[in-house]
Design an enzyme around this catalytic site. Sequence first.
Site, PDB file in Angstrom:
ATOM      1  CB  SER A 196      16.171  -4.777  -0.752  1.00  0.00           C
ATOM      2  OG  SER A 196      15.161  -4.917   0.208  1.00  0.00           O
ATOM      3  CD  GLU A 230       9.538   0.243   0.048  1.00  0.00           C
ATOM      4  OE1 GLU A 230       9.998   0.251  -1.093  1.00  0.00           O
ATOM      5  OE2 GLU A 230       9.573  -0.730   0.797  1.00  0.00           O
ATOM      6  CG  LEU A 241      17.016   0.026  -6.473  1.00  0.00           C
ATOM      7  CD1 LEU A 241      15.779   0.868  -6.688  1.00  0.00           C
ATOM      8  CD2 LEU A 241      18.235   0.788  -6.953  1.00  0.00           C
ATOM      9  CG  HIS A 242      12.534  -3.743  -2.221  1.00  0.00           C
ATOM     10  ND1 HIS A 242      12.956  -3.880  -0.922  1.00  0.00           N
ATOM     11  CD2 HIS A 242      11.608  -2.746  -2.198  1.00  0.00           C
ATOM     12  CE1 HIS A 242      12.315  -3.010  -0.155  1.00  0.00           C
ATOM     13  NE2 HIS A 242      11.488  -2.307  -0.910  1.00  0.00           N
ATOM     14  CG  ASP A 243      11.597  -6.343  -7.319  1.00  0.00           C
ATOM     15  OD1 ASP A 243      11.619  -7.062  -6.306  1.00  0.00           O
ATOM     16  OD2 ASP A 243      10.549  -5.887  -7.803  1.00  0.00           O
TER      17      ASP A 243
END
Length: 313
Positions: A196, A230, A241-243
């Site tokens: 991510s 972040e 953009l993790h999820d």
Amino acid sequence: MGAAPIIIDTDPGQDDAIAILFALAAPERLDVRALTTVAGNVPLALTSRNARIVLDHAGRPDVPVYAGCPGPLVRPLVTAEHVHGKSGLEGVSLHEPGTELAKGHAVDFLINTLRDAPERNVTLCALGPLTNLAAALIQAPDIKRGIKSIVLMGGACFRPGNVTPAAEFNIYVDPHAASVVINSGAPITVLPLDASHQVLSTPARIERIGNIGNKAGKLVAAILAHAGHEAENLETDGGPLHDPCVIGYLLKPELFSGRHVNVEVETGCGLTLGETVVDWYRVTRRPANALWINEVDANGFYSLLIETLARLP
Ligand code: BDR
Ligand code: CA
């Protein structure tokens, strides 16, 4: 081939909201059966409300939302309002959701759905702490039969942690649950910070999203414009953009690469609580229990996100 049945277990959460919209924008590929909510970024009452607000924004109030566990299996809850805002959805204009929560507990819904499913049928997308999934697998280990795969966002190996120097947030919040899920024997794919942190929402990318010309694009751009925390920590030109990596992986796995490895979670207390210990060089000879993604084609990912979001109202 019809759309793949998925259940999104989530703690919205700004990037969770984007991931949910991303999944709903590809109905011919992903059949979102339900959202199950968990405490994480904000307490359960807020993640359960936020999930329904996001569905309203997507014009999909028909997707049921089941509320799950209000806290981790063992540890006290840790939340992340400093990242996602007090509401959990900083950047989104909030309203009272148009729908009620679905009746019943998320863990019962998971157990019943997976028991009724054909063999290796349902993909579980885990975007928050793994408490609901672990509780379901502990109560009813037979549900593994109905699981096609668990694709989860969590952990870190080649990058430092984002909540402690050693740990990523989702795993840190409920390391015991993460250990249960990762060692459950179900097929697991992990999208960690290693992945991510490669997909950064730079101002140019946010502008492209805002210019899609629909409501969804404006909403995602507004969320990203309010998600600077972040990027400041990482000293990068845009936050990770993790999820949405989970949904991107399901839609276009060729954008991602990784290795089948053994992963264990540190559940003892101390500096490394919640660390994912990844045997990248297979030095322990412990059998692989997960596919660990460590490379993403970031430009390909953003193109996919933009062309997919363009299909929403
Ligand atoms: C994960 O933690 C949460 O704050 C995000 O929603 C994401 O699931 C990233 O570490
Ligand atoms: Ca999340």
